[in-house]
Design a protein around this motif. Structure first.
Motif, PDB file in Angstrom:
ATOM      1  N   LYS A   1      50.564  64.460  19.022  1.00 20.99           N
ATOM      2  CA  LYS A   1      50.187  63.620  20.169  1.00 20.99           C
ATOM      3  C   LYS A   1      50.810  62.179  20.555  1.00 20.99           C
ATOM      4  O   LYS A   1      50.745  61.676  21.386  1.00 20.99           O
ATOM      5  CB  LYS A   1      48.707  63.439  20.639  1.00 20.99           C
ATOM      6  CG  LYS A   1      47.801  64.577  20.455  1.00 20.99           C
ATOM      7  CD  LYS A   1      46.193  64.086  20.352  1.00 20.99           C
ATOM      8  CE  LYS A   1      45.434  65.387  20.423  1.00 20.99           C
ATOM      9  NZ  LYS A   1      45.557  65.931  18.921  1.00 20.99           N
ATOM     10  N   ALA A   2      52.169  62.075  19.738  1.00 20.35           N
ATOM     11  CA  ALA A   2      52.900  61.088  20.053  1.00 20.35           C
ATOM     12  C   ALA A   2      53.667  61.140  21.236  1.00 20.35           C
ATOM     13  O   ALA A   2      53.779  62.515  21.871  1.00 20.35           O
ATOM     14  CB  ALA A   2      53.802  60.947  18.752  1.00 20.35           C
ATOM     15  N   CYS A   3      54.067  60.133  21.696  1.00 25.02           N
ATOM     16  CA  CYS A   3      54.759  60.137  23.096  1.00 25.02           C
ATOM     17  C   CYS A   3      55.904  61.139  23.267  1.00 25.02           C
ATOM     18  O   CYS A   3      56.251  61.859  24.182  1.00 25.02           O
ATOM     19  CB  CYS A   3      54.967  58.856  23.633  1.00 25.02           C
ATOM     20  SG  CYS A   3      56.308  57.888  22.781  1.00 25.02           S
ATOM     21  N   GLY A   4      56.715  61.136  22.099  1.00 22.13           N
ATOM     22  CA  GLY A   4      57.969  61.844  22.078  1.00 22.13           C
ATOM     23  C   GLY A   4      57.530  63.498  22.081  1.00 22.13           C
ATOM     24  O   GLY A   4      58.105  64.316  22.567  1.00 22.13           O
ATOM     25  N   ALA A   5      56.337  63.790  21.343  1.00 16.39           N
ATOM     26  CA  ALA A   5      56.057  65.138  21.612  1.00 16.39           C
ATOM     27  C   ALA A   5      55.290  65.582  22.891  1.00 16.39           C
ATOM     28  O   ALA A   5      55.668  66.605  23.462  1.00 16.39           O
ATOM     29  CB  ALA A   5      54.941  65.405  20.512  1.00 16.39           C
ATOM     30  N   ARG A   6      54.580  64.337  23.746  1.00 16.20           N
ATOM     31  CA  ARG A   6      53.934  64.770  24.867  1.00 16.20           C
ATOM     32  C   ARG A   6      54.992  64.935  25.978  1.00 16.20           C
ATOM     33  O   ARG A   6      54.753  65.621  26.680  1.00 16.20           O
ATOM     34  CB  ARG A   6      53.191  63.448  25.260  1.00 16.20           C
ATOM     35  CG  ARG A   6      51.625  63.622  24.147  1.00 16.20           C
ATOM     36  CD  ARG A   6      50.853  62.563  25.122  1.00 16.20           C
ATOM     37  NE  ARG A   6      51.333  61.213  25.330  1.00 16.20           N
ATOM     38  CZ  ARG A   6      51.182  60.167  24.678  1.00 16.20           C
ATOM     39  NH1 ARG A   6      50.930  60.227  23.671  1.00 16.20           N
ATOM     40  NH2 ARG A   6      51.836  59.188  25.462  1.00 16.20           N
ATOM     41  N   LEU A   7      56.298  64.370  25.683  1.00 11.06           N
ATOM     42  CA  LEU A   7      57.173  64.584  26.720  1.00 11.06           C
ATOM     43  C   LEU A   7      57.614  65.962  26.776  1.00 11.06           C
ATOM     44  O   LEU A   7      58.452  66.601  27.858  1.00 11.06           O
ATOM     45  CB  LEU A   7      58.330  63.788  26.527  1.00 11.06           C
ATOM     46  CG  LEU A   7      58.315  62.293  26.719  1.00 11.06           C
ATOM     47  CD1 LEU A   7      59.634  61.246  26.278  1.00 11.06           C
ATOM     48  CD2 LEU A   7      57.896  62.214  28.341  1.00 11.06           C
ATOM     49  N   GLN A   8      57.321  66.687  25.702  1.00 11.57           N
ATOM     50  CA  GLN A   8      57.691  68.442  25.564  1.00 11.57           C
ATOM     51  C   GLN A   8      56.619  69.083  26.445  1.00 11.57           C
ATOM     52  O   GLN A   8      57.068  70.249  26.377  1.00 11.57           O
ATOM     53  CB  GLN A   8      58.033  68.588  24.185  1.00 11.57           C
ATOM     54  CG  GLN A   8      59.142  67.889  23.383  1.00 11.57           C
ATOM     55  CD  GLN A   8      59.389  68.201  21.938  1.00 11.57           C
ATOM     56  OE1 GLN A   8      58.818  69.265  21.587  1.00 11.57           O
ATOM     57  NE2 GLN A   8      60.184  67.395  21.464  1.00 11.57           N
ATOM     58  N   GLY A   9      55.531  68.501  26.600  1.00 16.87           N
ATOM     59  CA  GLY A   9      54.610  69.390  27.217  1.00 16.87           C
ATOM     60  C   GLY A   9      53.256  69.003  26.556  1.00 16.87           C
ATOM     61  O   GLY A   9      53.104  68.285  25.841  1.00 16.87           O
ATOM     62  N   ALA A  10      52.030  69.459  27.338  1.00 13.25           N
ATOM     63  CA  ALA A  10      50.831  69.040  26.944  1.00 13.25           C
ATOM     64  C   ALA A  10      50.188  69.887  25.875  1.00 13.25           C
ATOM     65  O   ALA A  10      49.370  69.349  25.104  1.00 13.25           O
ATOM     66  CB  ALA A  10      49.982  68.952  28.317  1.00 13.25           C
ATOM     67  N   THR A  11      50.640  71.127  25.698  1.00 15.54           N
ATOM     68  CA  THR A  11      50.045  72.002  24.692  1.00 15.54           C
ATOM     69  C   THR A  11      51.424  72.395  23.764  1.00 15.54           C
ATOM     70  O   THR A  11      52.418  72.673  24.441  1.00 15.54           O
ATOM     71  CB  THR A  11      49.066  72.972  25.385  1.00 15.54           C
ATOM     72  OG1 THR A  11      49.771  74.039  26.153  1.00 15.54           O
ATOM     73  CG2 THR A  11      47.909  72.190  26.085  1.00 15.54           C
ATOM     74  N   ARG A  12      50.692  73.394  22.952  1.00 11.38           N
ATOM     75  CA  ARG A  12      51.856  73.863  22.186  1.00 11.38           C
ATOM     76  C   ARG A  12      52.522  75.193  23.215  1.00 11.38           C
ATOM     77  O   ARG A  12      53.723  75.545  23.128  1.00 11.38           O
ATOM     78  CB  ARG A  12      51.321  74.653  21.072  1.00 11.38           C
ATOM     79  CG  ARG A  12      51.027  73.862  19.835  1.00 11.38           C
ATOM     80  CD  ARG A  12      50.618  74.347  18.608  1.00 11.38           C
ATOM     81  NE  ARG A  12      50.093  73.327  17.576  1.00 11.38           N
ATOM     82  CZ  ARG A  12      48.563  73.177  17.422  1.00 11.38           C
ATOM     83  NH1 ARG A  12      48.049  73.531  18.205  1.00 11.38           N
ATOM     84  NH2 ARG A  12      48.448  72.160  16.489  1.00 11.38           N
ATOM     85  N   LEU A  13      51.439  75.956  23.842  1.00 10.28           N
ATOM     86  CA  LEU A  13      51.835  77.144  24.825  1.00 10.28           C
ATOM     87  C   LEU A  13      52.770  76.272  25.741  1.00 10.28           C
ATOM     88  O   LEU A  13      54.090  76.913  26.045  1.00 10.28           O
ATOM     89  CB  LEU A  13      50.787  77.691  25.339  1.00 10.28           C
ATOM     90  CG  LEU A  13      51.059  78.681  26.336  1.00 10.28           C
ATOM     91  CD1 LEU A  13      51.761  79.857  25.665  1.00 10.28           C
ATOM     92  CD2 LEU A  13      49.709  79.202  27.104  1.00 10.28           C
TER      93      LEU A  13
END
Length: 350
Positions: free
Chosen positions: A286-298
């Motif tokens: 849930k880091a911002c760098g990950a959230r920029l890639q989308g909200a969920t794994r799908l």
């Protein structure tokens, strides 16, 4: 002393020149097996760079094996439960009707200093930093978790398995974060191909992916995200900035276009559960760098597949990395790899 440590051979540790030497428990069967035996404690690397590692396997690796034609390396998730992943791998091979006498299943188990199997001769990591290719910080220090895959591949192709024709690297969840970045950054793929070994990667449901430039998903496709609200979003592990030593070129630099062109030519398949859509999943990054890639794994899966096509146009580099969803599956590895579609996609009938 940690479990399994009684099987060390100090003379072998001092003299082995091969990339990988194995010293299994005496009770471990010499034939191919589906049983979940204790992990085999192995020695990876050579000379002063040797380090110990725990690996579950469906074949004893003490002798040369002329029957093995394929090696399947299945990497565990954040819980580092190699035994459970080994069981998942055994079931996957069984459903694919792959004879364990010809298909070597390996589940490397990354360990921390507090784990029961840990030993000072082992490369040990702090917390979950193994999953991004970081160096070991305890026991034998300075070993990138990416290098573990390099060293395993070196042994597999060193003459012990003369009939080997294929290595399949599979990672799920945290293991997929590690595997996707390894598929991008390693310099070993082409060497293996030149040696006549087919190399494939299967990336299953990671929390995040490694991006090649500063563009991220936006309402209108892809655009630079800017760093005001998310400083460092394009640094490693989400981008190529501040790259770890393993991923740097000989000049210390990292070129996103060159890396993408090489990655586009590699055999990569992405998979995800159709119900892996919980933005509050316990182990979702849930880091911002990950959230920029989308909200969920799908969503991150779908965005990254689109991103590759965006880069294919930007850098005039065709890319065809198949992707698929497992209907009705969430994030559980056993459900994903037990699905018929996963078996068919990972091991297509010839």
């Amino acid at each position: 002393m940690a479990a399994g440590a009684t099987f060390w051979n100090t003379a072998l540790l001092a003299t082995a020149a091969a990339a990988f030497a194995l010293l299994p428990p005496a009770s471990y069967a010499k034939k191919a097996t589906d049983d979940i035996a204790p992990p085999q404690i192995v020695t990876l690397g050579a000379g002063a760079q040797q380090y110990a590692f725990a690996i579950y396997a469906n074949n004893a690796l003490t002798q040369d094996n002329n029957a093995i034609t394929r090696a399947v390396i299945l990497e565990h998730g954040v819980k580092r439960d190699g035994d459970r992943y080994f069981e998942t791998g055994v079931n996957l091979l069984r459903k694919a009707n792959l004879d364990p006498a010809q298909n070597l299943l390996l589940t490397p188990n990354f360990l921390t200093e507090g784990d029961a199997l840990s030993d000072s001769k082992m490369a040990l990591w702090r917390g979950d930093n193994w999953m991004q290719g970081q160096d070991s910080t305890h026991g034998k220090t300075g070993i990138s978790s990416f290098r573990v895959f390099d060293d395993i591949a070196a042994y597999l192709t060193s003459g012990h398995f003369p009939a080997l024709k294929e290595i399949v690297f599979i990672g799920h969840s945290a293991g997929a974060q590690l595997m996707q970045r390894y598929a991008v950054l390693n310099n070993n793929d082409e060497k293996l191909k030149r040696a006549g070994i087919k190399v494939r990667y299967v990336i299953s449901s990671p929390s995040s992916y490694l991006y090649f430039d500063n563009n991220r998903p936006s309402d209108n496709g892809f655009a630079p995200a800017g760093g005001v609200l998310c400083p460092g979003y394009d640094n490693y592990r989400y981008g190529l900035g501040d790259m770890i030593p393993y991923g740097q070129g000989k000049d210390g630099q990292v070129n996103g276009e060159q890396l993408f062109k090489r990655y586009a030519a590699r055999d990569v398949t992405y998979m995800v559960g159709s119900k892996d859509n919980n933005p509050n999943h316990r182990f979702l990054d849930k880091a911002c760098g990950a959230r920029l890639q989308g909200a969920t794994r799908l969503e991150r899966h779908d965005n990254y597949v689109r991103y590759e096509q965006f880069l294919a146009g930007k850098w005039q580099t065709p890319v065809h990395h198949p992707d698929f969803e497992v209907p009705g599956a969430g994030h559980e590895a056993a459900s994903l790899f037990g699905a018929d579609i996963a078996v068919q996609k990972i091991f297509p009938a010839k």
